[in-house]
Enzyme design. Structure first.
Site, PDB file in Angstrom:
ATOM      1  N   HIS A 170     -12.989   1.794  11.814  1.00 18.00           N
ATOM      2  CA  HIS A 170     -12.328   2.385  10.655  1.00 18.00           C
ATOM      3  C   HIS A 170     -10.817   2.224  10.686  1.00 18.00           C
ATOM      4  O   HIS A 170     -10.182   1.994   9.652  1.00 18.00           O
ATOM      5  CB  HIS A 170     -12.679   3.875  10.608  1.00 18.00           C
ATOM      6  CG  HIS A 170     -12.097   4.609   9.445  1.00 18.00           C
ATOM      7  ND1 HIS A 170     -12.318   4.213   8.144  1.00 18.00           N
ATOM      8  CD2 HIS A 170     -11.306   5.708   9.370  1.00 18.00           C
ATOM      9  CE1 HIS A 170     -11.681   5.047   7.327  1.00 18.00           C
ATOM     10  NE2 HIS A 170     -11.046   5.956   8.046  1.00 18.00           N
ATOM     11  N   GLU A 230     -14.986  11.976   5.546  1.00 11.99           N
ATOM     12  CA  GLU A 230     -15.029  13.170   6.383  1.00 11.99           C
ATOM     13  C   GLU A 230     -15.000  14.427   5.517  1.00 11.99           C
ATOM     14  O   GLU A 230     -15.421  15.507   5.943  1.00 11.99           O
ATOM     15  CB  GLU A 230     -13.820  13.146   7.328  1.00 11.99           C
ATOM     16  CG  GLU A 230     -13.783  14.287   8.317  1.00 11.99           C
ATOM     17  CD  GLU A 230     -12.782  14.022   9.441  1.00 11.99           C
ATOM     18  OE1 GLU A 230     -12.755  12.894   9.957  1.00 11.99           O
ATOM     19  OE2 GLU A 230     -12.020  14.937   9.773  1.00 11.99           O
ATOM     20  N   ASP A 236      -2.318  -9.009   9.440  1.00 13.96           N
ATOM     21  CA  ASP A 236      -1.237  -9.984   9.233  1.00 13.96           C
ATOM     22  C   ASP A 236       0.073  -9.548   9.884  1.00 13.96           C
ATOM     23  O   ASP A 236       0.696 -10.301  10.636  1.00 13.96           O
ATOM     24  CB  ASP A 236      -0.983 -10.190   7.727  1.00 13.96           C
ATOM     25  CG  ASP A 236      -2.230 -10.623   6.968  1.00 13.96           C
ATOM     26  OD1 ASP A 236      -3.325 -10.577   7.553  1.00 13.96           O
ATOM     27  OD2 ASP A 236      -2.107 -11.002   5.787  1.00 13.96           O
ATOM     28  N   ARG A 276     -12.621  12.847  15.529  1.00 11.58           N
ATOM     29  CA  ARG A 276     -13.526  11.732  15.225  1.00 11.58           C
ATOM     30  C   ARG A 276     -14.070  11.050  16.472  1.00 11.58           C
ATOM     31  O   ARG A 276     -15.234  10.657  16.498  1.00 11.58           O
ATOM     32  CB  ARG A 276     -12.797  10.712  14.346  1.00 11.58           C
ATOM     33  CG  ARG A 276     -12.603  11.225  12.944  1.00 11.58           C
ATOM     34  CD  ARG A 276     -11.824  10.260  12.089  1.00 11.58           C
ATOM     35  NE  ARG A 276     -11.776  10.754  10.713  1.00 11.58           N
ATOM     36  CZ  ARG A 276     -11.083  10.179   9.748  1.00 11.58           C
ATOM     37  NH1 ARG A 276     -10.366   9.097   9.990  1.00 11.58           N
ATOM     38  NH2 ARG A 276     -11.100  10.680   8.530  1.00 11.58           N
ATOM     39  N   HIS A 298     -15.171   5.615  12.870  1.00 10.30           N
ATOM     40  CA  HIS A 298     -15.397   6.769  11.997  1.00 10.30           C
ATOM     41  C   HIS A 298     -16.837   7.216  12.156  1.00 10.30           C
ATOM     42  O   HIS A 298     -17.740   6.385  12.178  1.00 10.30           O
ATOM     43  CB  HIS A 298     -15.104   6.382  10.548  1.00 10.30           C
ATOM     44  CG  HIS A 298     -15.005   7.552   9.617  1.00 10.30           C
ATOM     45  ND1 HIS A 298     -16.107   8.283   9.239  1.00 10.30           N
ATOM     46  CD2 HIS A 298     -13.945   8.117   9.004  1.00 10.30           C
ATOM     47  CE1 HIS A 298     -15.701   9.257   8.422  1.00 10.30           C
ATOM     48  NE2 HIS A 298     -14.400   9.187   8.267  1.00 10.30           N
ATOM     49  N   SER A 347      -3.572   9.927   8.332  1.00  9.97           N
ATOM     50  CA  SER A 347      -3.110   8.550   8.124  1.00  9.97           C
ATOM     51  C   SER A 347      -2.311   8.423   6.836  1.00  9.97           C
ATOM     52  O   SER A 347      -1.281   7.745   6.798  1.00  9.97           O
ATOM     53  CB  SER A 347      -4.277   7.571   8.112  1.00  9.97           C
ATOM     54  OG  SER A 347      -5.158   7.853   7.059  1.00  9.97           O
ATOM     55  N   GLN A 389     -10.288   3.362  16.201  1.00 12.17           N
ATOM     56  CA  GLN A 389     -11.093   4.503  15.758  1.00 12.17           C
ATOM     57  C   GLN A 389     -12.406   4.061  15.115  1.00 12.17           C
ATOM     58  O   GLN A 389     -12.407   3.240  14.203  1.00 12.17           O
ATOM     59  CB  GLN A 389     -10.310   5.336  14.746  1.00 12.17           C
ATOM     60  CG  GLN A 389     -11.092   6.545  14.254  1.00 12.17           C
ATOM     61  CD  GLN A 389     -10.190   7.574  13.598  1.00 12.17           C
ATOM     62  OE1 GLN A 389      -9.780   7.400  12.457  1.00 12.17           O
ATOM     63  NE2 GLN A 389      -9.863   8.624  14.320  1.00 12.17           N
ATOM     64  N   PHE A 434     -10.807  19.911   7.436  1.00  5.39           N
ATOM     65  CA  PHE A 434     -10.974  18.556   7.955  1.00  5.39           C
ATOM     66  C   PHE A 434     -11.101  18.599   9.460  1.00  5.39           C
ATOM     67  O   PHE A 434     -10.799  19.621  10.091  1.00  5.39           O
ATOM     68  CB  PHE A 434      -9.781  17.686   7.529  1.00  5.39           C
ATOM     69  CG  PHE A 434     -10.182  16.477   6.727  1.00  5.39           C
ATOM     70  CD1 PHE A 434     -10.768  16.624   5.490  1.00  5.39           C
ATOM     71  CD2 PHE A 434      -9.965  15.190   7.216  1.00  5.39           C
ATOM     72  CE1 PHE A 434     -11.151  15.511   4.750  1.00  5.39           C
ATOM     73  CE2 PHE A 434     -10.335  14.072   6.477  1.00  5.39           C
ATOM     74  CZ  PHE A 434     -10.934  14.232   5.252  1.00  5.39           C
ATOM     75  N   ARG A 454      -6.772   9.399  15.943  1.00  5.30           N
ATOM     76  CA  ARG A 454      -6.120   9.948  14.764  1.00  5.30           C
ATOM     77  C   ARG A 454      -6.990  11.021  14.133  1.00  5.30           C
ATOM     78  O   ARG A 454      -8.200  10.851  14.004  1.00  5.30           O
ATOM     79  CB  ARG A 454      -5.889   8.833  13.742  1.00  5.30           C
ATOM     80  CG  ARG A 454      -5.352   9.327  12.424  1.00  5.30           C
ATOM     81  CD  ARG A 454      -5.012   8.192  11.487  1.00  5.30           C
ATOM     82  NE  ARG A 454      -6.169   7.492  10.960  1.00  5.30           N
ATOM     83  CZ  ARG A 454      -6.965   7.957   9.996  1.00  5.30           C
ATOM     84  NH1 ARG A 454      -6.771   9.157   9.461  1.00  5.30           N
ATOM     85  NH2 ARG A 454      -7.984   7.244   9.562  1.00  5.30           N
ATOM     86  N   LEU A 476     -17.662   3.525   4.073  1.00  4.79           N
ATOM     87  CA  LEU A 476     -17.226   4.831   4.546  1.00  4.79           C
ATOM     88  C   LEU A 476     -17.823   5.968   3.720  1.00  4.79           C
ATOM     89  O   LEU A 476     -17.826   5.935   2.495  1.00  4.79           O
ATOM     90  CB  LEU A 476     -15.695   4.895   4.436  1.00  4.79           C
ATOM     91  CG  LEU A 476     -15.034   6.228   4.787  1.00  4.79           C
ATOM     92  CD1 LEU A 476     -15.160   6.499   6.266  1.00  4.79           C
ATOM     93  CD2 LEU A 476     -13.572   6.199   4.378  1.00  4.79           C
ATOM     94  N   GLY A 507       0.851  -1.187   0.000  1.00  7.19           N
ATOM     95  CA  GLY A 507       0.000   0.000   0.000  1.00  7.19           C
ATOM     96  C   GLY A 507       0.883   1.230   0.000  1.00  7.19           C
ATOM     97  O   GLY A 507       2.031   1.187  -0.462  1.00  7.19           O
TER      98      GLY A 507
END
Lengths: 411, 562
Positions: free
Chosen positions: B340, B244, B210, B275, B231, B380, B229, B113, B375, B241, B12
């Site tokens: 989340h 936000e 994992d 959040r 959301h 993130s 968290q 945000f 967070r 989702l 990722g």
């Protein structure tokens, strides 16, 4: 709760058996997704059903499959919607007395099957993506801070950036079925992501490359399958047409595939005749009847011409004479369109939806807002690509001033 | 047997960023992922990425917002590193090709945000994670001669030498089922969180903890695991989702009576409080009977001009239509808090080093800790990129001074026996999916927005029972080509380990801070609990709890209101 007959195409290369259909009955609301049904079977009945999936919200691009003949994402295709499709192996005629509507799920096409619904995307899809130099070649010098780029350009390339690489467009690309070497819809849309990005330094090189490649932008046959297939509104075919327009009109790349000359011959043919005069199109695409390049093409086309004559689709008179003359309205359209300072670009991805009443201005843009000069010092068109030529061709200015949008994106 | 200076597990944002940084630093790099890199769950990040890049903004302001958002549990040295380096990272991404939103002057534009004192969230419509992930993959293709990418390989074991140093991994090629040893001078875990231990969750099916569990099993410390968290805006049925960004663009939260209830909970920041605060407010409204019958409140996006919604929130327009049958531009959509993100993870320093030599972690799998108890939205992506890069750079530097390790062949044989034993189970147990389902519902009931000792004890008991049951869970697939069934059985074990660590830490922390709200200890208690909870396992699989101090540099804890 409606019941559905879920048919899943199974193939296990280790079993030595030929592919076959597995059948399960699932009771689920019609607004549940096809993936929900497959996972229900996998979770509760048979853990060996192979399908890639993760996000379940149409963003990771894993679960591309064919459902009742149409490619798409299993996670955002409702059971009811899939069941209504009336063709292919999932055909649902009521008279066959089925217990429940059939939803047949198969792996995507044009790619080798590894197992069950899992296809080898590396062998086809990703190989083609790699073909188009899929990274930004930075305009130099790279600025200390960000590149200054018009808002419209960024929104514009975000359409192709929205591609999730699911492969649905590749699955049903008819041109690729005939020519497996065709670069294809996903990779060409990816190419537009760079050609439309003012920060990229190689627009001409990219266009030249894809115009000269006989499996490149002129290999597309305008079948619209990729536009139907795309779950994200990327409209790969529209992006291919925009690449052609940039190659042909902005950079005047006279490719060896004759794509450039063919498009010009087409436009001039309409300008002259009002309707398409087929008999002229072929020779004009090669520089006219008497051009040495056209001779072998004309000879090659003789069998087709003979058949057309025999079937009455063409007469010697219509072939050689010019029964149509373009009416004044057609001439006015040409004058109007060509008299503009920039290209009219329609892009509903950028501008919203057809039923949007409050949209004003900005829906269609004259492209004069643009920025960066291209290699020839001419302004590169900015903003969006053509989407709806039908509306555009009539009176684009009027349409623009009325609503800002035309035909809808309803997906 | 591929040998690499740096082996990265997970592709990722953190993993790909680490790979590019390590390659840039001159290391040979291998990156392994159980899915194709662009399928990684970073792709689902929607709203944006924070950085104090505007000349009027300061990294100190960003850092303070993050510290406050964390309810003072975040380590301030790490937060300073992240916020200081954020502007440079945004520019790096922009130059790499991310199609960030521009303002009228053609410069980078921002949106507001939650929990932030300035609009400092950079974005690409509401597909920011997707856009960045795909651009990083473009860069990975560009650098394919320096980075070997192993796509659709599943890691079964982390390898250690006799001194406890991590020296590589054993991985299974999903295409044909064969196992391979990857020797490496350093290993970076970038496998994401463990959201699938909850049901529902916004996380994809691949997010099964994992890396957290693999590191835990070889003795690494996990930290802040109780901080999970929820959301504030997820769809009722399936937990999908709603970004936000919707509230950032001006959407309101309304209860069933049409009351804009955030006025009572966070009079200054309203919907854009952090959040944990918003989720708790919603859950309180729902619990007190002010919600809708389906256990939700409403998110009213019609407050946002329709054109703006269609341009900047396109993805949730689609999600509303496809998954809830709602046109969000015309009517409110029912939402509720949903699992989340996990703030906790494998404990690392600011260079990504875990407590195991040679083992690094970055992204959601790791706990630096920059998020502490809660967070902030759009921090993130920043975390993945900053600490992904730093791990890549640090591990590459380390590799130069290290010799290539070798793995005894017996380790492969062990791993093969382990897999074969799963494939050859004689059945009779419950199905993997059934156990996973029970786990998910348990966690969502007892280790959610509100917690108490009794519920957590119940959850712990159920998890212990499921852990005993899991090794007998039924596996149908006996093949080796894309045997997803056997992978699912292994992942179940990972999720159970993560869930247990979460519950143990939540039981331990007898106060309310950030995402951990204990109804039996409703106040924050800095005198006792201004510290991290670490969880480890010894060989006997009995978890042990210890503590580590919170690093405070500039900002002393204060009362937290929005």
């Amino acid at each position: 709760m409606p019941a559905y007959t879920l048919r899943i195409r199974r193939f296990d290369p280790q079993s030595g058996e030929a592919p076959h259909w597995d059948e399960h009955t699932v009771d689920m609301p019609e607004t549940q997704s096809v993936l929900d049904a497959i996972l229900k079977v996998r979770d509760e009945v048979d853990g060996s059903v192979g399908i890639r999936c993760s996000c379940q919200q149409a963003i990771c691009g894993s679960c591309g499959v064919r459902m009742n003949g149409k490619p798409g994402l299993a996670c955002n295709t409702h059971l009811g919607e899939a069941a209504e499709r009336g063709h292919g192996v999932g055909w649902n005629p009521p008279e066959e007395g089925q217990v429940a509507p059939v939803i047949a799920v198969e792996p995507m096409g044009n790619m080798p099957v590894i197992r069950d619904l899992i296809v080898d995307m590396d062998a086809v899809h990703w190989k083609k993506i790699r073909r188009v130099t899929p990274w930004l070649v930075n305009q130099q010098p790279v600025p200390e801070r960000e590149y200054i780029v018009p808002h419209e350009n960024m929104v514009d390339v975000t359409q192709t950036m929205a591609c999730i690489q699911c492969g649905a467009c590749v699955s049903d690309c008819l041109a690729m079925e005939v020519d497996p070497l065709f670069v294809g819809p996903a990779a060409l849309a990816k190419a537009y992501r760079f050609v439309g990005d003012p920060r990229d330094a190689q627009h001409r090189e990219r266009l030249q490359d894809l115009a000269e490649d006989e499996h490149g932008i002129y290999d597309c046959t305008h079948c619209f399958n990729c536009i139907d297939a795309c779950p994200k509104g990327v409209d790969p075919m529209s992006q291919i047409m925009r690449l052609r327009r940039r190659a042909g009109s902005d950079y005047e790349i006279e490719d060896r595939n004759n794509g450039y000359r063919h498009e010009h011959a087409f436009v001039n043919n309409i300008r002259r005749n009002g309707l398409l005069h087929e008999a002229d199109l072929l020779p004009d695409s090669y520089g006219g009847k008497f051009n040495p390049r056209a001779v072998p093409e004309l000879i090659g086309a003789l069998p087709t011409a003979m058949t057309a004559l025999r079937r009455g689709k063409m007469t010697p008179k219509t072939a050689l004479g010019h029964p149509h003359k373009a009416p004044a309205e057609v001439k006015r359209i040409f004058e109007k369109v060509e008299g503009r300072s920039g290209r009219v670009e329609l892009n509903l991805y950028v501008t919203g939806y057809e039923d949007e009443p409050e949209a004003t201005g900005g829906g269609q843009r004259e492209t004069a807002t643009a920025a960066e000069p291209n290699a020839q010092g001419r302004p590169e068109s900015v903003g969006a690509g053509e989407r709806q030529p039908a509306a555009e061709s009539l009176d684009a200015d009027a349409v623009a001033s009325e609503t800002g949008t035309t035909e809808g994106e309803t997906r | 047997m591929p040998n690499q200076d740096v082996l990265i597990i997970g592709a990722g944002l953190a993993g790909q960023r680490a790979a590019l940084a390590a390659a840039q630093a001159g290391a040979t790099v291998g990156i392994i992922s159980k899915v194709h890199p662009v399928r990684s769950h970073s792709v689902a990040a929607a709203g944006g990425i924070n950085a104090a890049l505007n000349p009027e903004d300061t990294w100190e302001s960003h850092a303070f917002d993050t510290v406050k958002g964390s309810d003072y549990l975040g380590d301030q040295d790490a937060i300073e590193v992240m916020c200081r380096e954020a502007p440079g990272e945004i520019l790096w991404l922009e130059h790499a090709g991310v199609t960030f939103h521009r303002n009228e002057t053609g410069h980078l534009g921002t949106r507001a945000f939650g929990g932030a004192s300035a609009a400092r969230t950079y974005y690409v419509a509401d597909i920011t994670g997707h856009a960045i992930l795909h651009v990083l993959y473009e860069q990975l293709m560009k650098h394919s001669t320096q980075v070997d990418s192993y796509e659709e390989w599943f890691t079964t074991d982390l390898l250690q030498d006799d001194d406890g140093r991590c020296i590589g991994a054993i991985c299974r090629n999903l295409r044909d089922g064969h196992l391979e040893v990857f020797n490496a001078k350093a290993v970076i875990l970038a496998t994401g969180g463990c959201g699938q231990a909850y049901k529902p969750t916004t996380n994809g099916l691949i997010v099964t903890g994992d890396g957290i569990a693999q590191a835990y099993r070889i003795g690494a410390k996990l930290m802040d695991m109780e901080m999970v968290q929820y959301h504030p805006t997820t769809l009722a049925g399936n937990g999908l989702l709603i970004t936000e960004g919707a509230r950032g663009e001006g959407a309101w939260l309304l209860n069933a009576e049409g009351d804009r209830f955030m006025e009572r909970y966070a009079p200054n920041k309203l919907e854009l409080a952090s959040r944990d605060v918003v989720s708790r407010a919603e859950q309180t409204e729902i619990n007190e009977g002010h919600g809708f019958p389906d256990g939700t409140v409403a998110l009213d996006i019609t407050k946002v001009p329709r054109r703006r919604t269609l341009e900047a929130l396109r993805e949730i327009v689609n999600i509303g239509r496809d998954f809830a049958g709602v046109d969000i531009t015309r009517e409110p959509i029912h939402i509720r808090p949903g699992q989340h993100y996990i703030m906790g993870g494998v404990k690392t320093d600011v260079d990504g080093q875990t407590t195991i030599p040679g083992l690094y972690a970055a992204g959601e799998v790791a706990c630096v800790s920059v998020h502490g108890g809660n967070r902030l939205g759009a921090n993130s992506l920043l975390d993945t990129l900053i600490f992904g890069r730093r791990s890549g750079e640090h591990s590459a530097a380390r590799a130069i001074q290290t010799s290539m390790p070798a793995t005894p062949a017996t380790r492969v044989a062990d791993a093969e026996r382990y897999i074969a034993a799963i494939i050859n189970r004689d059945g009779g147990g419950r199905r993997v999916a059934a156990i996973k389902h029970e786990l998910g519902e348990t966690m969502n009931q007892y280790a959610a927005v509100f917690r108490d000792a009794e519920g957590l004890a119940t959850a712990h008991e159920i998890i212990r029972r499921l852990k005993e049951e899991a090794p007998r869970a039924t596996v149908d697939d006996r093949g080796s080509v894309f045997n997803q069934d056997v992978i699912g059985a292994i992942e179940l074990g990972y999720m159970l380990d993560c869930a247990e660590a979460i519950v143990i830490a939540a039981e331990e922390r007898k106060e309310s801070r950030g995402a951990q709200f204990r109804t039996d200890f409703p106040k924050r208690n800095d005198d006792v609990w201004l510290k991290h909870i670490d969880v480890t396992v010894n060989g006997a699989d009995v978890p042990e709890v210890s503590y580590s101090p919170v690093t405070i540099t500039k900002w002393e804890p204060q009362e937290r209101t929005y």
